[in-house]
Every structure is written in structure tokens, then in C-alpha cells.
Design a protein around this motif. Structure first.
Motif, short mmCIF file in Angstrom:
data_model
loop_
_atom_site.label_atom_id
_atom_site.label_comp_id
_atom_site.label_asym_id
_atom_site.label_seq_id
_atom_site.Cartn_x
_atom_site.Cartn_y
_atom_site.Cartn_z
N TYR B 16 52.19 -0.69 -44.99
CA TYR B 16 52.62 -2.09 -45.16
C TYR B 16 53.81 -2.34 -44.25
CZ TYR B 16 49.82 -2.57 -49.41
OH TYR B 16 48.79 -2.64 -50.31
N ALA B 23 51.30 3.55 -47.71
CA ALA B 23 50.80 3.46 -49.09
C ALA B 23 49.59 4.35 -49.28
CB ALA B 23 50.47 2.01 -49.43
N SER B 43 52.30 5.18 -60.90
CA SER B 43 52.54 3.87 -60.32
C SER B 43 53.03 4.02 -58.88
CB SER B 43 53.56 3.16 -61.20
OG SER B 43 54.07 2.05 -60.53
N THR B 48 45.75 0.91 -56.02
CA THR B 48 45.34 -0.48 -55.80
C THR B 48 45.04 -0.72 -54.33
OG1 THR B 48 46.57 -1.27 -57.71
CG2 THR B 48 46.10 -2.88 -56.00
N THR B 49 45.85 -0.13 -53.47
CA THR B 49 45.63 -0.32 -52.04
C THR B 49 44.27 0.23 -51.61
OG1 THR B 49 48.02 -0.12 -51.74
CG2 THR B 49 46.66 0.10 -49.77
N1 LIG Z 1 52.04 -6.16 -50.31
C1 LIG Z 1 52.80 -5.06 -50.18
N2 LIG Z 1 53.82 -5.01 -49.28
C2 LIG Z 1 54.58 -3.90 -49.14
N3 LIG Z 1 54.42 -2.80 -49.87
C3 LIG Z 1 53.44 -2.77 -50.79
C4 LIG Z 1 52.58 -3.90 -50.99
N4 LIG Z 1 51.69 -3.59 -51.96
C5 LIG Z 1 51.99 -2.33 -52.34
N5 LIG Z 1 53.03 -1.83 -51.64
C6 LIG Z 1 53.61 -0.46 -51.75
O1 LIG Z 1 52.60 0.48 -51.48
C7 LIG Z 1 52.65 1.56 -52.39
C8 LIG Z 1 51.33 1.68 -53.12
O2 LIG Z 1 51.13 0.55 -53.93
P1 LIG Z 1 49.83 0.34 -54.83
O3 LIG Z 1 48.63 0.57 -54.01
O4 LIG Z 1 49.94 -0.97 -55.49
O5 LIG Z 1 49.99 1.52 -55.89
P2 LIG Z 1 49.37 1.69 -57.35
O6 LIG Z 1 48.25 0.73 -57.51
O7 LIG Z 1 48.93 3.11 -57.41
O8 LIG Z 1 50.47 1.44 -58.32
C9 LIG Z 1 53.83 1.30 -53.31
O9 LIG Z 1 54.91 2.04 -52.83
C10 LIG Z 1 54.06 -0.18 -53.17
O10 LIG Z 1 55.42 -0.46 -53.33
#
Ligand SMILES: Nc1ncnc2c1ncn2[C@@H]1O[C@H](COP(=O)(O)OP(=O)(O)O)[C@@H](O)[C@H]1O
Ligand SMILES: [Mg+2]
Lengths: 210, 316
Positions: B16, B23, B43, B48-49
Motif C-alpha cells: 500500500y 501487506a 489482525s 483481507t488484502t
Molecule cells: N487501504 C490501505 N492503505 C494502507 N494500508 C492498508 C490498507 N488496508 C490495509 N492496510 C494495511 O495492510 C496490512 C494488512 O491489512 P489487512 O489485509 O486488512 O489485514 P487483516 O484483514 O488480516 O486484518 C495492515 O498492516 C493494514 O494496516
């Protein structure tokens, strides 16, 4: 005052009609323009900062000065008045439209996007109905402000209820001034009421409380 | 070669903007049609990514993702999304639409026959155990959290997608209802053979539902294996940590009976249980009768698998 109304009611009526026309036309154009610009700004995020900075700049120009800038190009009269009002309204409207779309929960817009219904369907069927209450709120503020500023347009021969006010000031006729104030205020309050009814209704729809 | 996979990640990364660490880092996995993949991790581990890159809500910054053998970047995003159902934790139901309109939005936007769509909505509501007559005209705010997720699942199924992406769909549901929903989702998976990717941070849920589990930490895939192998042969310390300070038996009990069973051989004899029974049930049978050596797992009354006492190391 009643005597004055009795004598000149057709002229007063014309002024009222002109006032309505100026407000409606400029609000309509303002809204269409601001909505289109907001949609563009939503797709290309970098645009929103530029647009807002630009129109905040415009908003800072005093209305008389703005008229003075526009008159050489568009002459005296309604087109110049409408153009100035449209320019003023952009910052209020774009800000509130962008904020309205931001207030749609990201889970909801993401669900719409993830379905594959496309950008326009997502906008029309999901985001717009949910953003509408806040958009109408912004429109209400812009309308009230327009109805006030439009009186100044009488100075550049655009007509409207401002004529009453300026005549009153020039001839020291307080009846005219009061009449002008009462008419402008009643008209503005009426618009305010109408729009707040729409706003409440759209809020009920957005919440699923039909 | 890539064609056997429903979804394949090839060295996929996501960095990101304004974020220090990626991520997701160099993810390479292949997912077969009909698999139920659970993605487990703390977390911020990138779960999610991973999910959102598949339906192009997020674009990867490196690597390639294949959907049925085709690079997803060469596909039209909306067309791709219509083949992938998407369910998220906060339900994402449209609050201004009735349950019926929520489910019917996609077919309605595609201008499909309305009568057929309404019939499909009824069928889907029954599938997720909501009585259509009672629920189709309700608004989301008139539903409980569990009911909202049922509708959300029905909505994701409307175009009969081959793949379902589910991002902690039961994360906000209380324990009893969650188990009910898990069971129903298992049934749906079995009945329709969908390929499911299901994100969770609940170990038990990941083990219960997954045919294979992806364990993620800080964007790196730690282990991708069957629940039994993840639980019992922990490959690295992180997997051990996330699985928790549980004793061997507690970990066993998180599995399904089939996870440690072997193919049924003619001549195997013992009490019968359903193919998707939990390990607990098998455990009880072994514990309550010392003479039971084998348990037969049946599907539609046909023996399929055999679970031996030795397989789960229960001493007499
Ligand atoms: N839109 C975004 N912009 C910047 N960083 C992001 C964004 N979405 C997620 N992140 C970062 O990417 C990492 C992985 O996030 P995510 O995929 O949501 O993890 P999970 O679903 O396992 O909690 C985390 O460190 C989060 O802070
Ligand atoms: Mg997440």
C-alpha cells in the motif's frame, strides 16, 4: 406599506418572479455543475483538493468585485448575476456532496462494487439514495445563501427583490426596505421548509423506514 | 498447467502507498475447484488484502492472479466480480432496500427476467433458512445480525458464482448462532460445490470449516495445509502460537472426524457417524466403549471413511 403594495403590486410581483427565477436557475445550474464535478473528483481523488482550493478562492472574492470582473465579458443583467451565483455555490455544494458520499458506509459501497453492477448502477441505486439526505442538506444551505446574495444582483440590473431594497435605501423609504426584507425572508424560509421536508423524506428512505 | 486451479496466486505482493511493510508478500498458492479454504491470521496479517485482490477491489502491486486459468488483469472487472460472490463482516446490506431488492439488485441491473429473479430470491431465502413470506419485504434494520448475514450470503449466491469470498462473515455474531451459520455454510458448500475462501481470526472456525487452512502472519504465508496437519504438525513457531497453548486433545477436538480418517476399506466395522461429524462425537464413542476400534463415516448411508482409534492415539 399597504398603500405602496396596492399601487405597485404588479411591479412587486415582477420583482418576486425575477427573484424566484434567479434563485431557481442559478441553483439548478450550480447543482448540476457541482454534482458533475464531485463525481469526477470521486473517481480521480487528486481533483477534489484542486477543485475545492479553486472555489474557496472564488468564494473569497467580494460579490461586488466578482460582478465587476464578469461584467466586461457578460455585460449587465441576469447572465452575469447567475454566473456569479453559480461560482459562489460551488464550494458549498462540492464540499457537501463529497462529504455526503463519504458518509455512505464503506462496507455498503464496497458490497455494491464487489457485486459487479458497475460504477453507474452503484452510484444510482446504492450510493446516491444513501447520500441524498446530506446532499439535500448542502443544497438547502446553498439555496438560502443564494436567495440572500441574489438581492445584490439588483445593482447590475438583474432585477429581483433587491431592487426594492436599493430603491428604499436611495430614497430613504423604510416601507420599501421592510417590504423587501419581508418578501425575501418569507421566500427563503419557504424554500428552506420545502427542502427540509425533502431532506427528511430522503432520510427515511435511506434508513429503510418507508 | 494453471488451468486445473480455480484461483491461483503467482508470487503476488501488495504494497500500500504510505505503508512501510507490504501487506502481502510473494504469495504463491493454487486453489482447486470445490475447496473450502480458510485464511487464518491475526489482525493486520493481510487476510483481507488477499481476498480483495481476487475480485479486484484492490490491485496487486506485483505478481499475477489467475481465475480459471486467466490472468484477472486481462478480464473486465465487473464480469469477473459477477462470477465471485462477496460477503463481508458488516453485512454490507443496502439499508434502503428490502431483503428481496438487496438480493435481486444484480439480476435487476442486468435486466434479467423479473419473475424468474423473484422466484430465485425465494429459493435463496429458503436455502439460508429464512421464510420468504416473512422476510422478503423487511429492511435490513429489521433483522438480527445473524439474519443479516444469511441475507448477505443469499445475495452473494444470486448469480450462482463458482467462487465465494467471505471476509469474517460471522465475526460479529454471537457464539450459538455462529455455529448454526457455520453448519449451514458447510451444507451449502457440500450441496453446490462452490470454491470458498473464508477469512477468520478464530482458530476453531478455521479448522471446523476449512478443507485447507492458510495461516498468515505479517503478509507472509506460514503454512497451507489441511486442518489436521496445521494443528498436529505445526511447521513453525507462529502456527504453534496462533493455534494456542492447547493440549494435544484440545487441538484434536477442533478437527472434524474426517480430518484424520482414512478411506473406508471393505471389512472395516464399527459404529457409524455422519461424514461431517465433529471429532468430539468420534472421541465420545471411543471413550465410552473400549471395544470400539474403528468408526465408520457415512455419506448418504454409504461408508466412505474409517477413523481408527490409533489415528487419534487414544489409549485404551
Ligand atoms: N487501504 C490501505 N492503505 C494502507 N494500508 C492498508 C490498507 N488496508 C490495509 N492496510 C494495511 O495492510 C496490512 C494488512 O491489512 P489487512 O489485509 O486488512 O489485514 P487483516 O484483514 O488480516 O486484518 C495492515 O498492516 C493494514 O494496516
Ligand atoms: Mg481483515
Amino acid at each position: 406599506m399597504l398603500e405602496y403594495i396596492g399601487k405597485y403590486y404588479d411591479q412587486i410581483f415582477t420583482m418576486l418572479v425575477d427573484h424566484c427565477k434567479l434563485v431557481f436557475v442559478s441553483i439548478l445550474i450550480s447543482f448540476v455543475l457541482a454534482f458533475a464535478l464531485s463525481i469526477v473528483a470521486r473517481r480521480f481523488k487528486a481533483m477534489s483538493g484542486v477543485l475545492l482550493a479553486l472555489f474557496i478562492g472564488v468564494y473569497c472574492i467580494p460579490s461586488l468585485a466578482l460582478f465587476a470582473f464578469l461584467i466586461p465579458f457578460f455585460g449587465l443583467g441576469q447572465p452575469t448575476a447567475i454566473l456569479a451565483l453559480v461560482l459562489y455555490n460551488q464550494v458549498l455544494l462540492i464540499r457537501s456532496i463529497l462529504a455526503a458520499f463519504k458518509s455512505v458506509p464503506s462496507s455498503v459501497s464496497e458490497a455494491a462494487k464487489g457485486m459487479g453492477i458497475g460504477f453507474l448502477n452503484g452510484l444510482r441505486k446504492v450510493e446516491l439514495p444513501l447520500a441524498l439526505p446530506a446532499i439535500l442538506g448542502g443544497l438547502r444551505v446553498a439555496t438560502i445563501s443564494t436567495s440572500g446574495i441574489v438581492t445584490v444582483a439588483a445593482l447590475i440590473n438583474a432585477g429581483g427583490l433587491g431592487v426594492l431594497l436599493f430603491d428604499g435605501i436611495r430614497t430613504n423609504n423604510f416601507d420599501k426596505i421592510w417590504l423587501g426584507v419581508i418578501l425575501v425572508c418569507s421566500f427563503t424560509l419557504l424554500l428552506n421548509w420545502g427542502l427540509s421536508v425533502l431532506e427528511k423524506r430522503s432520510l427515511r428512505i435511506a434508513r429503510g423506514e418507508r | 498447467m494453471a488451468n486445473e486451479f480455480m484461483i491461483q496466486f503467482e508470487n503476488v505482493s501488495k504494497q500500500y502507498k504510505n505503508s512501510q511493510n507490504p501487506a502481502v508478500k510473494n504469495l504463491s498458492v493454487g486453489i482447486l475447484p470445490g475447496e473450502f479454504i480458510t485464511i487464518l491470521g491475526g489482525s493486520g496479517s493481510g487476510k483481507t488484502t488477499v481476498l480483495k485482490m481476487i475480485n479486484r477491489i484492490i490491485e496487486p502491486s506485483g505478481g499475477t492472479i489467475f481465475f480459471k486459468g486467466q490472468d484477472i488483469m486481462t478480464l473486465e472487472p465487473d464480469k469477473l466480480r459477477r462470477e465471485i460472490g462477496y460477503v463481508i463482516q458488516q453485512s454490507g446490506l443496502f439499508p434502503h432496500m428490502t431483503v428481496e431488492d438487496n438480493i435481486a439488485l444484480l439480476p435487476d441491473c442486468l435486466k434479467q427476467d423479473r419473475k424468474k429473479t423473484r422466484e430465485r430470491v425465494r429459493e435463496l431465502l429458503r436455502l439460508v433458512r429464512l421464510e420468504p413470506g416473512q422476510y422478503k419485504d423487511r429492511y435490513p434494520r429489521q433483522l438480527s445480525g445473524g439474519q443479516q448475514q444469511r441475507v448477505s450470503i443469499a445475495r452473494a449466491l444470486v448469480a450462482d458464482p463458482d467462487v465465494m469470498l467471505m471476509d469474517e462473515p460471522f465475526g460479529a455474531i454471537d457464539a450459538l448462532i455462529r455455529i448454526e451459520l457455520q453448519e449451514e455454510l458447510k451444507d451449502i458448500h457440500k450441496q453446490f460445490g462452490k470454491t470458498i475462501l473464508f477469512v477468520t481470526h478464530d482458530v476453531h472456525e478455521a479448522m471446523r470449516l476449512g478443507t485447507r487452512v492458510m495461516v498468515m502472519k505479517e503478509g507472509v504465508l506460514q503454512q497451507f495445509d489441511t486442518p489436521a496437519n496445521v494443528l498436529l504438525n505445526k511447521e513453525n513457531q507462529y502456527v504453534a502460537d496462533i493455534v494456542g497453548n492447547r493440549g494435544e486433545i484440545q487441538r484434536l477436538l477442533m478437527l472434524n472426524a474426517r480430518d484424520l480418517a482414512k478411506p473406508y476399506a471393505p471389512g472395516d466395522q464399527g459404529p457409524q457417524i455422519e461424514i461431517d461429524a465433529e471429532m468430539e462425537q468420534a472421541f465420545d464413542l471411543f471413550m465410552s466403549d473400549k471395544n470400539v476400534d474403528k468408526i465408520i463415516l457415512v455419506e448418504n448411508a454409504k461408508p466412505v471413511l474409517t477413523l481408527s482409534r490409533d489415528d487419534i492415539l487414544i489409549k485404551r
